[in-house]
Design an enzyme around this catalytic site. Structure first.
Site, PDB file in Angstrom:
ATOM      1  N   ASP A 103       0.807  -1.220   0.000  1.00 33.09           N
ATOM      2  CA  ASP A 103       0.000   0.000   0.000  1.00 33.09           C
ATOM      3  C   ASP A 103       0.839   1.269   0.000  1.00 33.09           C
ATOM      4  OD1 ASP A 103      -2.082  -1.764   0.243  1.00 33.09           O
ATOM      5  OD2 ASP A 103      -2.946  -0.846   2.041  1.00 33.09           O
ATOM      6  N   HIS A 154      -6.031   3.285  -3.992  1.00 32.15           N
ATOM      7  CA  HIS A 154      -5.959   3.476  -2.537  1.00 32.15           C
ATOM      8  C   HIS A 154      -6.230   4.933  -2.166  1.00 32.15           C
ATOM      9  CE1 HIS A 154      -5.096   1.941   1.388  1.00 32.15           C
ATOM     10  NE2 HIS A 154      -3.936   2.562   1.563  1.00 32.15           N
ATOM     11  N   HIS A 158      -5.058   9.366   1.004  1.00 31.43           N
ATOM     12  CA  HIS A 158      -5.133   8.436   2.137  1.00 31.43           C
ATOM     13  C   HIS A 158      -5.985   8.965   3.298  1.00 31.43           C
ATOM     14  CE1 HIS A 158      -3.685   5.383   5.045  1.00 31.43           C
ATOM     15  NE2 HIS A 158      -3.262   4.717   3.979  1.00 31.43           N
ATOM     16  N   HIS A 248       3.643  -2.372   3.139  1.00 30.51           N
ATOM     17  CA  HIS A 248       3.675  -1.025   2.570  1.00 30.51           C
ATOM     18  C   HIS A 248       4.986  -0.794   1.821  1.00 30.51           C
ATOM     19  CE1 HIS A 248       0.711  -0.786   5.826  1.00 30.51           C
ATOM     20  NE2 HIS A 248       0.167   0.234   5.178  1.00 30.51           N
TER      21      HIS A 248
END
Length: 282
Positions: A103, A154, A158, A248
């Site tokens: 991510d 995504h 964020h 990540h």
């Protein structure tokens, strides 16, 4: 009857001659009107609305405009249903399958190292991208595509979407999908909500934009920088058929995540796991 009375007068002859000439001229004009003009055909009338910014159509461009009536229709992927919860695992991929996901990227400091390790072991993964990172690192998006990885959405910055107005949710998701489609030629089919914060609004909007929700089974918590050995043990201890691993490749110092992948990936393969990605919907 006298001879001069049987012949038409001079005035009558002139009238007849004039009528014959006029009829011939009409026939000539009619024949010319049926011949295709040598000049370019007239363009179609302009569409409604302001036309000042529309450049005139050149004769050559008009003639060369391709005919589309017989070209195959362009089919679009059917929209997914509106879910009430995300996918947490993917057992349908196989008895010994797992999915690796990363991510927040792409980040030019860490993403290339992850791509290099995946390439060395011929493994595919899912990358959930943030638009603000993707827009400045499009070369990494293309590298992901060329290596066969799945690129997901995504959001742009964020945010926690279950506390975000609908209009902003659409902007966050829509702008990111646009960058991905502009760069790779096709929109993403998978979405991951930051922090796993889905609600009905998010499920509805992502479905309208053609994406399915994918969460995770094993969270490495690598964003807390717990140390490379800890990340490795969390992945190996959580390994099981259908498991989706969350890691990540951006959002902070991800050097531990890069190093951990180099260790746990060959170990998973040694244990007989196949690292797969979700199939593309048609």
């Amino acid at each position: 009857m006298k001879r001069d009375q049987m012949l038409p007068s001079r005035r009558t002859l002139l009238r007849i001659t004039g009528c014959l000439a006029a009829a011939a001229a009409v026939r000539v004009l009619t024949a010319e009107d049926t011949v295709a003009p040598a000049t370019a055909p007239r363009a179609a009338p302009p569409a409604a609305g302001p036309q000042a910014a529309v450049p005139p159509v050149r004769a050559s461009a008009y003639r060369l405009e391709p005919m589309t009536a017989y070209t195959p229709p362009r089919y679009h992927t059917a929209l997914p249903p509106v879910r009430t919860k995300p996918f947490l695992s993917m057992p349908q991929l196989g008895e010994r399958s797992m999915v690796l996901t990363f991510d927040d990227g792409p980040d030019p400091r860490y993403t290339p190292g992850i791509l290099k390790t995946l390439r060395e072991h011929d493994v595919r993964a899912v990358f959930f991208l943030c638009g603000e990172m993707a827009t400045d690192n499009r070369d990494l998006l293309r590298e992901m595509r060329d290596d066969g990885h799945v690129v997901g959405n995504h959001t742009w910055t964020h945010p926690q979407l279950n506390k975000t107005p609908s209009a902003q949710i659409r902007s966050e998701i829509g702008r990111t999908s646009e960058v991905i489609e502009q760069t790779l030629g096709e929109p993403p089919q998978w979405f991951r909500a930051p922090y796993g914060a889905w609600n009905r609004n998010v499920f509805e909007i992502q479905a309208e934009m053609g994406m399915e929700p994918l969460a995770w089974t094993v969270d490495t918590l690598d964003w807390t920088t717990p140390g490379t050995p800890t990340i490795i043990s969390r992945v190996l201890e959580g390994a099981a058929p259908g498991v989706v691993v969350l890691s990540h490749d951006a959002g902070g110092d991800r050097s531990q995540s890069v190093a951990a992948l180099r260790s746990y990936l060959p170990e998973l393969l040694k244990q007989g796991y196949e690292l797969k990605v979700p199939p593309r919907r048609r």
